[in-house]
Scaffold this motif. Sequence first.
Motif, mmCIF file in Angstrom:
data_model
loop_
_atom_site.group_PDB
_atom_site.id
_atom_site.type_symbol
_atom_site.label_atom_id
_atom_site.label_comp_id
_atom_site.label_asym_id
_atom_site.label_seq_id
_atom_site.Cartn_x
_atom_site.Cartn_y
_atom_site.Cartn_z
ATOM 1 N N GLY A 86 0.779 -1.007 0.046
ATOM 2 C CA GLY A 86 0.001 -0.138 -0.010
ATOM 3 C C GLY A 86 0.835 1.187 0.097
ATOM 4 O O GLY A 86 2.133 1.153 0.413
ATOM 5 N N PRO A 119 -3.788 -0.685 -2.918
ATOM 6 C CA PRO A 119 -4.129 0.246 -1.771
ATOM 7 C C PRO A 119 -3.360 1.462 -2.039
ATOM 8 O O PRO A 119 -1.987 1.455 -2.001
ATOM 9 C CB PRO A 119 -4.073 -0.207 -0.562
ATOM 10 C CG PRO A 119 -4.317 -1.902 -0.829
ATOM 11 C CD PRO A 119 -3.633 -1.793 -2.289
ATOM 12 N N CYS A 149 -9.270 6.733 -5.313
ATOM 13 C CA CYS A 149 -8.812 6.803 -3.877
ATOM 14 C C CYS A 149 -9.273 7.622 -3.067
ATOM 15 O O CYS A 149 -9.874 8.672 -3.327
ATOM 16 C CB CYS A 149 -7.172 6.673 -4.125
ATOM 17 S SG CYS A 149 -6.313 8.409 -4.269
ATOM 18 N N LEU A 169 -4.836 2.838 5.568
ATOM 19 C CA LEU A 169 -4.168 2.240 4.546
ATOM 20 C C LEU A 169 -4.019 0.803 4.883
ATOM 21 O O LEU A 169 -4.218 -0.221 3.926
ATOM 22 C CB LEU A 169 -2.787 2.796 4.061
ATOM 23 C CG LEU A 169 -2.174 2.300 2.934
ATOM 24 C CD1 LEU A 169 -2.919 2.471 1.829
ATOM 25 C CD2 LEU A 169 -0.901 2.913 2.824
ATOM 26 N N GLN A 172 -7.225 -1.185 4.347
ATOM 27 C CA GLN A 172 -7.314 -1.525 2.734
ATOM 28 C C GLN A 172 -6.570 -2.456 2.597
ATOM 29 O O GLN A 172 -6.705 -3.623 1.684
ATOM 30 C CB GLN A 172 -6.832 -0.196 1.993
ATOM 31 C CG GLN A 172 -7.886 1.048 1.886
ATOM 32 C CD GLN A 172 -7.374 1.973 1.119
ATOM 33 O OE1 GLN A 172 -6.677 1.810 -0.069
ATOM 34 N NE2 GLN A 172 -7.617 3.365 1.281
ATOM 35 N N ILE A 173 -5.032 -2.656 3.082
ATOM 36 C CA ILE A 173 -4.352 -3.632 2.677
ATOM 37 C C ILE A 173 -4.784 -5.011 3.444
ATOM 38 O O ILE A 173 -4.752 -6.026 2.465
ATOM 39 C CB ILE A 173 -2.857 -3.370 3.243
ATOM 40 C CG1 ILE A 173 -2.411 -2.209 2.683
ATOM 41 C CG2 ILE A 173 -1.947 -4.779 3.222
ATOM 42 C CD1 ILE A 173 -0.866 -1.605 3.431
#
Length: 195
Positions: A86, A119, A149, A169, A172-173
């Motif tokens: 990410g 991400p 994003c 983040l 998201q990862i």
Amino acid sequence: MGKNKAKQTLPLHKIIMVGSGGVGKSALTLQYMYGDFVEEYDPTKADSYRKKVVLDGQECQIDILDTAGQEEYAAIRDNYYRSGEGFLCVFSVCEQESLEHTQEFRDQILRVLDDESVPFILVGNKVDLAHLRKVPPSDANALAQEWGCQYVETSAKTRQNVDLVYTMLMRQIRDRKLKQQNVNNPDKDSCCVLL
């Protein structure tokens, strides 16, 4: 003995900091890692940081690679990008040119990874310097929307939204890894009989 095993099984999320020189990538990283604000600018070659954090009640590790923004390091960036899961793409809200350069960083990341869905968060840093602001939030929001994003404004000095961008983040990862696991291992209990 059991303690070491638990340590090894903690999920690890690899974040890469990208952006032009002097936008505050290191300041954001150090504020997140240690709660320190570093006033003076010392160009980074590449620094790596790792710490254990709790993400939504789950222990995990974050690995942050703070990359050099200077052009002379562009050749080694590709290797860094390959290792990232990410990206926090940082610009200074006080410097229009640093926002324009984010496009080059994003293009390079997408070229290396060949993955539009990696991400990625666009970060406008230095919002504490409101009197020096040159980039209106609408410009950065429009760019983030174009890229699909999120855009977040931060201040490494006041710690505004610093924890938030790293947490967003990491989520998201993590979610992406879970999705990939589910694709690779669909319902383990189901079976298929071929006749």
